[in-house]
Design a protein around this motif. Structure first.
Motif, PDB file in Angstrom:
ATOM      1  N   THR A 158       0.674  -1.251  -0.138  1.00 58.15           N
ATOM      2  CA  THR A 158       0.014  -0.021  -0.081  1.00 58.15           C
ATOM      3  C   THR A 158       0.927   1.536   0.316  1.00 58.15           C
ATOM      4  OG1 THR A 158      -2.014  -0.786   0.891  1.00 58.15           O
ATOM      5  CG2 THR A 158      -1.847   0.939   1.303  1.00 58.15           C
ATOM      6  N   GLN A 159       0.749   1.936  -0.706  1.00 60.67           N
ATOM      7  CA  GLN A 159       1.346   2.924  -0.607  1.00 60.67           C
ATOM      8  C   GLN A 159       1.084   4.286  -0.274  1.00 60.67           C
ATOM      9  OE1 GLN A 159       2.973   4.013  -4.961  1.00 60.67           O
ATOM     10  NE2 GLN A 159       3.988   6.279  -4.578  1.00 60.67           N
ATOM     11  N   LEU A 160       1.267   5.189   0.782  1.00 62.00           N
ATOM     12  CA  LEU A 160       0.443   6.348   1.160  1.00 62.00           C
ATOM     13  C   LEU A 160       1.540   7.578   1.454  1.00 62.00           C
ATOM     14  CD1 LEU A 160      -0.383   5.441   5.033  1.00 62.00           C
ATOM     15  CD2 LEU A 160       0.815   3.703   3.372  1.00 62.00           C
ATOM     16  N   ASP A 161       0.745   8.768   1.631  1.00 58.77           N
ATOM     17  CA  ASP A 161       1.493   9.977   2.144  1.00 58.77           C
ATOM     18  C   ASP A 161       2.201   9.557   3.525  1.00 58.77           C
ATOM     19  OD1 ASP A 161       1.928  12.682   1.899  1.00 58.77           O
ATOM     20  OD2 ASP A 161       0.994  13.597   3.184  1.00 58.77           O
ATOM     21  N   ALA A 162       3.580  10.477   3.056  1.00 63.43           N
ATOM     22  CA  ALA A 162       4.017  10.344   4.254  1.00 63.43           C
ATOM     23  C   ALA A 162       4.054  11.643   4.915  1.00 63.43           C
ATOM     24  CB  ALA A 162       5.913  10.887   4.121  1.00 63.43           C
ATOM     25  N   TYR A 163       2.702  11.138   6.205  1.00 69.42           N
ATOM     26  CA  TYR A 163       2.312  12.042   6.761  1.00 69.42           C
ATOM     27  C   TYR A 163       2.594  11.814   8.423  1.00 69.42           C
ATOM     28  CZ  TYR A 163       0.420   7.703   9.533  1.00 69.42           C
ATOM     29  OH  TYR A 163       0.163   6.299  10.385  1.00 69.42           O
ATOM     30  N   LEU A 164       3.613  11.226   8.802  1.00 69.21           N
ATOM     31  CA  LEU A 164       4.206  11.629   9.803  1.00 69.21           C
ATOM     32  C   LEU A 164       5.690  12.698   9.539  1.00 69.21           C
ATOM     33  CD1 LEU A 164       4.880   8.145  11.185  1.00 69.21           C
ATOM     34  CD2 LEU A 164       3.010   9.633  11.897  1.00 69.21           C
TER      35      LEU A 164
ATOM     36  N   LEU B 191       9.075  10.970  -0.630  1.00 69.08           N
ATOM     37  CA  LEU B 191       8.256  11.307  -1.326  1.00 69.08           C
ATOM     38  C   LEU B 191       7.120  10.464  -0.801  1.00 69.08           C
ATOM     39  CD1 LEU B 191      10.062  10.636  -4.085  1.00 69.08           C
ATOM     40  CD2 LEU B 191       8.432  12.451  -3.392  1.00 69.08           C
ATOM     41  N   PHE B 192       6.728   8.908  -0.220  1.00 71.13           N
ATOM     42  CA  PHE B 192       5.575   8.271   0.609  1.00 71.13           C
ATOM     43  C   PHE B 192       6.335   7.203   1.219  1.00 71.13           C
ATOM     44  CE2 PHE B 192       6.751   7.403  -3.746  1.00 71.13           C
ATOM     45  CZ  PHE B 192       7.068   5.416  -3.515  1.00 71.13           C
ATOM     46  N   TYR B 193       4.642   6.609   2.101  1.00 71.48           N
ATOM     47  CA  TYR B 193       5.412   5.689   2.730  1.00 71.48           C
ATOM     48  C   TYR B 193       4.939   4.206   2.049  1.00 71.48           C
ATOM     49  CZ  TYR B 193       5.624   8.785   6.511  1.00 71.48           C
ATOM     50  OH  TYR B 193       6.154   9.117   7.476  1.00 71.48           O
ATOM     51  N   CYS B 194       5.220   3.905   2.615  1.00 74.64           N
ATOM     52  CA  CYS B 194       5.108   1.743   1.913  1.00 74.64           C
ATOM     53  C   CYS B 194       4.631   0.907   3.061  1.00 74.64           C
ATOM     54  CB  CYS B 194       5.930   0.862   1.001  1.00 74.64           C
ATOM     55  SG  CYS B 194       6.282   1.675  -0.891  1.00 74.64           S
ATOM     56  N   GLN B 195       3.599   0.669   3.532  1.00 78.70           N
ATOM     57  CA  GLN B 195       3.119  -0.747   4.261  1.00 78.70           C
ATOM     58  C   GLN B 195       2.865  -1.640   3.684  1.00 78.70           C
ATOM     59  OE1 GLN B 195      -0.335   0.272   5.548  1.00 78.70           O
ATOM     60  NE2 GLN B 195      -0.177  -1.224   7.948  1.00 78.70           N
ATOM     61  N   PHE B 196       2.775  -2.456   3.968  1.00 77.65           N
ATOM     62  CA  PHE B 196       2.956  -4.247   3.561  1.00 77.65           C
ATOM     63  C   PHE B 196       1.901  -5.399   4.264  1.00 77.65           C
ATOM     64  CE2 PHE B 196       7.078  -2.822   2.715  1.00 77.65           C
ATOM     65  CZ  PHE B 196       7.322  -3.058   0.935  1.00 77.65           C
TER      66      PHE B 196
END
Length: 256
Positions: A141-147, A193-198
């Motif tokens: 899952t590719q998502l915004d680097a919200y932290l 740029l973004f986060y990856c969650q697995f």
């Protein structure tokens, strides 16, 4: 999903241990600028006090499940329209830019205006060579680097996504929907740029991220599935066909 006997046996044997996810770079003209993905954590947070938020198990557990992909170069771009009304990008850094305008134009593109979700929100894409793979069912899952705190917030939102990297590995991109075109997009090299969650079969399992080899088997498989988006609207419908030709092993850790 339909996998070979060896593929399923490998999955069964490993399902109680860490999930191995590999990363590598697809073909690129300047691999040295692309730093390895890194696990998210509060690097500069104070941890002396036992009750520090930086030592909270819930916080640490959350951060440990994200990996961030860093920005490869500085950019300061603005939106404009040319004399014929066509959307275009401007390199606002000018002569002080760390990247040539001609090179920047090859890396960042505006999607066709007819493909924008909203007529007043341009969509741009930064092409990246990052590739993630796995030899058991794993969704990325590719998502915004919200932290990550930005002194100057980005004038829009990123496009995320979710897909199985065990059957559909593909180079990622940073896709951005530009809500306020009066404001520039400013990014610095090294910023996430973004986060990856697995995601996988057991939420208690952890992720072991390893650098992978671009083996002939992986290259052949990538060639087999690449470009499908240009011919088929719903590429998820091709997963079963891709599984039928998938080798037992795509992930081979690179030797240090």
């Amino acid at each position: 999903m339909h996998f070979s006997v060896n593929y399923l046996r490998h999955h069964d044997d490993a399902k109680s241990g860490p999930v191995r996810v590999g990363w590598c770079l697809a073909d690129t003209d300047s691999p040295v600028i692309y730093d390895p993905p890194r696990r998210v954590h509060s690097r500069d947070a104070r941890k002396e006090h036992a009750k520090s938020a930086a030592r909270c198990p819930a916080v640490l557990n959350l951060e440990s499940r994200y990996f961030e992909v860093p920005c490869p170069f500085d950019m300061n771009i603005g939106f404009a329209r040319d004399n014929e009304g066509r959307p275009t990008l401007r390199n606002l850094a000018g002569g002080s830019s760390s990247i040539r305008g001609s090179t920047l134009g090859k890396k960042i593109v505006i999607t066709n205006e007819k493909e924008w979700r909203f007529p007043d929100r341009p969509m741009i894409q930064l092409k990246l060579p990052y590739l993630f793979i796995a030899d058991e069912p794993v969704y990325l899952t590719q998502l915004d680097a919200y932290l990550h705190y930005r002194r100057d917030p980005l004038p829009g939102t990123i496009f995320g996504g979710r897909f199985p990297i065990n059957v559909w590995p593909r180079p990622l991109m940073w896709a951005f929907e530009w809500h306020d075109t009066e404001k520039p997009i400013v990014l610095r090299r090294g910023d996430p740029l973004f986060y990856c969650q697995f995601e996988f079969d057991n939420p208690e399992r952890t992720v072991q991220l390893v650098e992978a080899e671009m083996t002939p088997e992986l290259k052949t498989y990538l060639d087999h599935i690449s470009g499908a988006v240009n011919y088929v609207n719903q590429t998820f419908s091709l997963f079963e066909a891709a599984e039928r030709v998938r080798p037992d092993t795509l992930l081979t850790a690179r030797k240090s």
